[in-house]
Design a protein around this motif. Structure first.
Motif, PDB file in Angstrom:
ATOM      1  N   ALA A  67       1.319   9.315  -5.823  1.00 19.69           N
ATOM      2  CA  ALA A  67       1.747  10.686  -5.528  1.00 19.69           C
ATOM      3  C   ALA A  67       2.762  11.177  -6.553  1.00 19.69           C
ATOM      4  O   ALA A  67       2.826  12.364  -6.855  1.00 19.69           O
TER       5      ALA A  67
ATOM      6  N   VAL B 136       0.847  -1.196   0.000  1.00 16.13           N
ATOM      7  CA  VAL B 136       0.000   0.000   0.000  1.00 16.13           C
ATOM      8  C   VAL B 136       0.882   1.246   0.000  1.00 16.13           C
ATOM      9  O   VAL B 136       0.619   2.228  -0.704  1.00 16.13           O
ATOM     10  N   GLN B 137       1.966   1.177   0.778  1.00 22.77           N
ATOM     11  CA  GLN B 137       2.878   2.325   0.827  1.00 22.77           C
ATOM     12  C   GLN B 137       3.478   2.598  -0.552  1.00 22.77           C
ATOM     13  O   GLN B 137       3.531   3.745  -0.995  1.00 22.77           O
TER      14      GLN B 137
ATOM     15  N   THR C 283       0.822   4.117  -2.954  1.00 21.08           N
ATOM     16  CA  THR C 283       0.521   5.541  -2.776  1.00 21.08           C
ATOM     17  C   THR C 283       1.708   6.419  -3.170  1.00 21.08           C
ATOM     18  O   THR C 283       1.511   7.523  -3.666  1.00 21.08           O
ATOM     19  N   GLU C 284       2.924   5.899  -2.972  1.00 19.51           N
ATOM     20  CA  GLU C 284       4.090   6.665  -3.441  1.00 19.51           C
ATOM     21  C   GLU C 284       4.026   6.834  -4.961  1.00 19.51           C
ATOM     22  O   GLU C 284       4.293   7.916  -5.486  1.00 19.51           O
TER      23      GLU C 284
ATOM     24  N   LYS D 194      -8.272   6.362  -6.950  1.00 16.78           N
ATOM     25  CA  LYS D 194      -6.952   6.987  -7.136  1.00 16.78           C
ATOM     26  C   LYS D 194      -6.481   6.815  -8.575  1.00 16.78           C
ATOM     27  O   LYS D 194      -5.327   7.100  -8.893  1.00 16.78           O
TER      28      LYS D 194
END
Lengths: 740, 177
Positions: free
Chosen positions: A234, A226-227, A230-231, A252
């Protein structure tokens, strides 16, 4: 490229941490740059801080357990841990609830009434062990040790694996294979010669384009993944989400493709068609590394976007546009392999289509695609050889599931029910940390199998539904109250993590290591458990990496040196894949030999009849299956599930948002009452619910009767003929009003 | 010094880790929370937009809860952080009625409770618990008066909003869009 990528990655599922690697310790010649000076660790030296790795899900993030005034306070991530990067997910943060839960099992129990009646007496550990070993000796004598099977999920299962193998059976099944990611691992082994593994070797943090096929990252809280997702988001990566539901990930995404459920393979073939027809594939890569391109091209020539449109309801120009988007960002494009992929029974083929797409885009072994994990090499003490079993579960199904690499749970279930066609019937089950009645589809069949057993031992922390049918219940202490084997992780950096007890075991609970060893001693198998104390076993293993228990108590996580010079293929590097042709097999010679389609072919699946809707299920970020529904901290965040219904459908049925309704499936099976979530976020031809609710066990007071259990409604499965996975998204439900 | 928080709605997946981290850090009793998740859905299938927010006390610059508190239990400390003195609070709930954000609740022990921006941690040089735990790095905490702080940079470079600006309370929790 390093040689290690060329090594066959055997499929590893669930809790295979024990065993480690016997050879290769010589690679540890130099200390690595990541080695941490223990004096620099903020948490070390603070009284009341203990290292652990989380057991609330299989991601096993490492962190620190804090106490305040000698009372449990909080758990926080270890910044040196690559699984979590110092940040736990809600489940790990709420992990203390597993320890404080007043509904925990408190003492060994022996059944005194018939199975399922839930009448038990409290027993001493000696009584419980004597009961079990008497039965095990009887089974061994009368039917052979192969008639005992183990179902396992979680760290402590490894000690029971050792016990069962020493006893003489290799019937060890993990529902995480045939009910979850088995088809994925087989598909990738068939294509690339290697499995994806867990944590996944997906290089999402460097991806420029991420394609998710029903993978709801963010709702499944696989922390590191998940990290990375999202990176990437972003950083502006293009996300293409294929899902009948507007998932968090879809929200997203640049492209949300609300596909008609069960038709994903058609979309994948159309993408392959566009990539080939428009010559968007990585020509050098395909030429150098792959086998069967011409056959693939020929096979998909009719799978045009126009062909796929009426099947998938995704418009041809969107299919082309997204295919071009993938190619534009290649090789930093990843068609995510997914995790829970047992959907329709042709899952190995569907996942393989995604693997083929990755191969065409050249993303396997490339930055932003899939990287080669650095393996940890930690010695395990040598044990005497296990006795050779005379038969295993496969003998019960001659000629079936030829490419299954692990025992399949429902296969063991089936082979427990006596049948004239087979002589192999299981007589004893050990169930460690998995609530089979919610984990396996077709719970009725599971119950039927259970009634034919001579012995059912359940090791658990909570009085989960399966405990109600046990002959003996062994109460395990939580991960916060015990040592366990090291967490040995492959990844961008190989590393090990320690779990040490932060608290004394509550009640009369014990660690699984102690239980398995005590049973082994009583069965005269003590030589398989040479260490009385697990601490000595851990010291042995840690010594092989130049560490010790003392050091690990200060570090929590130790990163290991690597002998691998790159995570990716080097430019123009020669590489032999572990497949029969030594190439990435676009055309699978193994599937061809076994009589299956060597290149995935789309076949239509049964569709719901009038007034019925396909039942889809998934995850919520604050829960792991059904095992956290009773956790006080996590139940506080979400204490029941809802069924998602499209507003047009809800209107037809007169269902209002937040109404309690009942679902009834195609076989007339009714669910418990469940709230309706009337939302635009789902298609009109399916409904969706989070798995793990609707517990029927009164002893779990917080979760009893909260929401509905999707497993109850999964009375039908489509079994993957290649490896035995159970396709579970083949059930249809209709709505019934709640009967007061 | 003006402490503020920014939540990146592009990163937030609504996992509720901030909620449970706050509960354990601050011993918030089960059944209560100082922060929470809101999922704001707009549009019709298949043209949808979802905004996920982690919400809490906005530590308003012009805080109605502080103005209306009869015992001065609600007060402002360094950095503009709004706190409730548990001993001075008589549980009259005037602050609860005045808060546009529904950020306050009555603790079972009788006093009003809410987010403190984890001032006890901030004073030790740490980030609030919710910020430090967030797996997607969706939360930024810092000093608006420091032009080089991450939060100042984020608000300079990213489109953002506050909640219910028409209430005129000048909230210190921002949402990056």
């Amino acid at each position: 490229m390093t040689k290690s990528l060329n090594r066959r990655e055997f499929i590893k599922i669930a809790g295979i941490g024990a065993g480690g690697f016997a050879a290769g310790a010589s690679a540890l010649h130099a200390w690595n740059p990541f080695q941490i000076d223990p004096t620099q660790i903020a948490s070390s030296g603070i009284p009341g801080v203990t290292p652990t790795y989380c057991e609330i899900c299989f991601w096993k993030c490492a962190g620190w357990v804090h106490k305040k005034d000698n009372e449990p306070w909080k758990i926080v991530g270890n910044p040196d841990d690559p699984h979590s990067n110092g940040r736990f997910c809600p489940r790990g943060t709420g992990g203390l609830g597993a320890y404080t839960d007043p509904d925990r099992l408190k003492t060994p129990l022996i059944r005194v009434e018939e199975r399922g009646k839930q009448v038990f007496r409290e027993a001493t550990w000696d009584e419980a062990f004597d009961y079990i070993t008497d039965k095990m000796n009887l089974i061994k004598e009368k039917w052979g040790p192969e008639c005992v099977a183990l179902f396992t999920h979680g760290s402590g299962g490894d000690y029971f694996k050792n016990l069962i193998k020493a006893y003489g059976s290799n019937n060890i099944a993990a529902p995480s294979y045939a009910q979850c990611r088995g088809p994925r691992e087989e598909a990738y082994v068939l294509t690339f010669g290697e499995a994806v593994g867990s944590p996944e070797r997906t290089d999402m943090q460097n991806s420029k384009c991420i394609v998710l096929i029903g993978s709801h990252i963010g709702e499944n809280m696989h922390n590191g993944q998940v990290q990375e997702f999202t990176e990437a988001v972003a950083a502006g990566a293009t996300v293409i989400t294929v899902d009948p539901r507007f998932s968090t990930a879809a929200s997203k995404s640049k492209y949300w493709l609300p596909i008609k459920p069960s038709t994903d393979l058609a979309l994948l073939l159309a993408w392959i068609n566009v990539i080939i027809e428009e010559e968007l594939y990585d020509k050098d890569y395909v030429e150098k590394y792959t086998y069967g391109f011409q056959q693939l091209k020929e096979s998909v020539k009719n799978n045009t976007p126009e062909w796929a449109y009426p099947i998938t309801t995704i418009k041809p120009h969107i299919i082309r546009e997204t295919a071009r988007e993938m190619a534009k960002n290649a090789p930093a494009t990843i068609v995510h392999p997914g995790r829970h992929v047992t959907w329709y029974g042709d899952d190995t083929q569907r996942v393989r289509a995604g693997a083929i797409l990755n191969a065409l885009l050249g993303s396997w072994g490339r930055r932003g695609g899939f990287y080669s994990q650095v393996k940890a090499k930690v010695k395990s003490p040598a044990l005497p050889p296990y006795p050779k079993p005379k038969k295993d579960w496969k003998d019960a199904f001659p000629g079936k599931y030829p490419l299954a690499n692990l025992a399949i749970s429902q296969g063991i279930c089936d082979a427990t029910i006596p049948s004239v066609e087979r002589d192999c019937s299981f007589k004893g089950w050990f169930v460690y940390g998995t609530n089979l009645l919610m984990t396996l589809p077709q719970p009725k069949k599971t119950l039927e199998a259970i009634q034919n057993l001579e012995l059912l031992v359940v090791v658990d922390i909570l009085p989960a539904e399966i405990t109600g049918y046990a002959d003996v219940i062994l109460p395990e202490c939580t991960y916060l109250e015990r040592y366990d084997d090291l967490r040995v992780s492959a990844g961008r950096v190989a590393n090990v993590a320690l779990r040490a007890p932060a608290f004394e075991p509550k009640y009369d609970t014990k660690p699984a290591y102690w239980m398995a060893r005590e049973l082994a001693l009583r069965l005269n198998l003590g030589e398989y458990f040479p260490y009385e104390k697990i601490e000595d076993y851990l010291e042995y293993r840690l010594k092989s990496i130049g560490s010790s228990l003392d050091e690990m108590k200060k570090l929590g996580v130790k990163q290991l040196p690597s002998d691998q010079n790159s995570l990716y293929f080097l430019e123009g590097e020669d590489f032999e894949f572990y497949t029969p042709t030594g190439k990435i097999e676009l055309y699978s010679t193994q599937l061809a030999n076994a009589g299956f389609d060597p290149i995935p072919q789309y076949t239509a699946h049964e569709e719901p009849g009038e007034g019925y809707y396909r039942l889809l299920y998934g995850r919520a970020p604050m829960h792991t299956f059904g095992r956290t529904a009773n956790n006080p901290n996590l139940a506080d965040l979400m204490d029941e599930n809802e069924v998602w219904i499209n507003p047009k459908v809800a209107k037809e049925w007169g269902i209002r948002h937040r109404d309690y309704i009942i679902l009834e499936n195609q076989d007339g099976i009714k669910s418990a009452k469940i709230r309706a979530k009337v939302t635009e976020r789902i298609r009109h031809d399916c409904v969706y619910m989070v798995h793990g609710f609707g517990h029927s066990q009164k002893q779990m007071r917080r979760s009893f009767n909260k929401g509905a259990n999707d497993s109850d409604l999964i009375s039908k499965i489509n079994v993957d003929p290649i490896m035995g996975g159970t396709g579970m998204r083949v059930n249809f439900v209709t709505f019934r009003r709640e009967v007061a | 010094m003006r402490y503020a928080m920014a939540i990146d709605t592009k990163r937030c997946v609504g996992c509720s880790d901030c909620v449970v981290a706050c509960q354990t850090e601050n011993n918030v009793p089960t059944g209560y929370c100082r922060d929470w998740i809101v999922e704001d859905m707009a549009g019709q299938y298949p043209e949808l937009h979802l905004e996920i927010r982690s919400e809490r006390c906005n530590h308003c610059e012009d805080a109605p809860c502080v103005r209306c508190c009869p015992t001065s239990a609600s007060h402002v400390v360094e950095g503009g952080v709004v706190l409730v003195d548990h001993d001075d609070c008589i549980g009259c709930k005037a602050c609860i009625a005045s808060c546009p954000y529904d950020a306050r609740f009555v603790h079972p022990k009788g006093y009003v409770d809410k987010c403190t921006f984890c001032i006890h941690r901030v004073r030790e040089g740490k980030k609030p618990a919710c910020v430090s735990v967030c797996p997607t790095h969706a939360m930024i905490f810092g000093d608006l008066d420091d032009k080089n702080s991450d939060i100042s940079k984020a608000l300079r470079t990213r489109q953002h909003k506050t909640l219910i600006p028409e209430a005129g309370t000048r909230p210190h929790v921002y949402y990056l869009l």
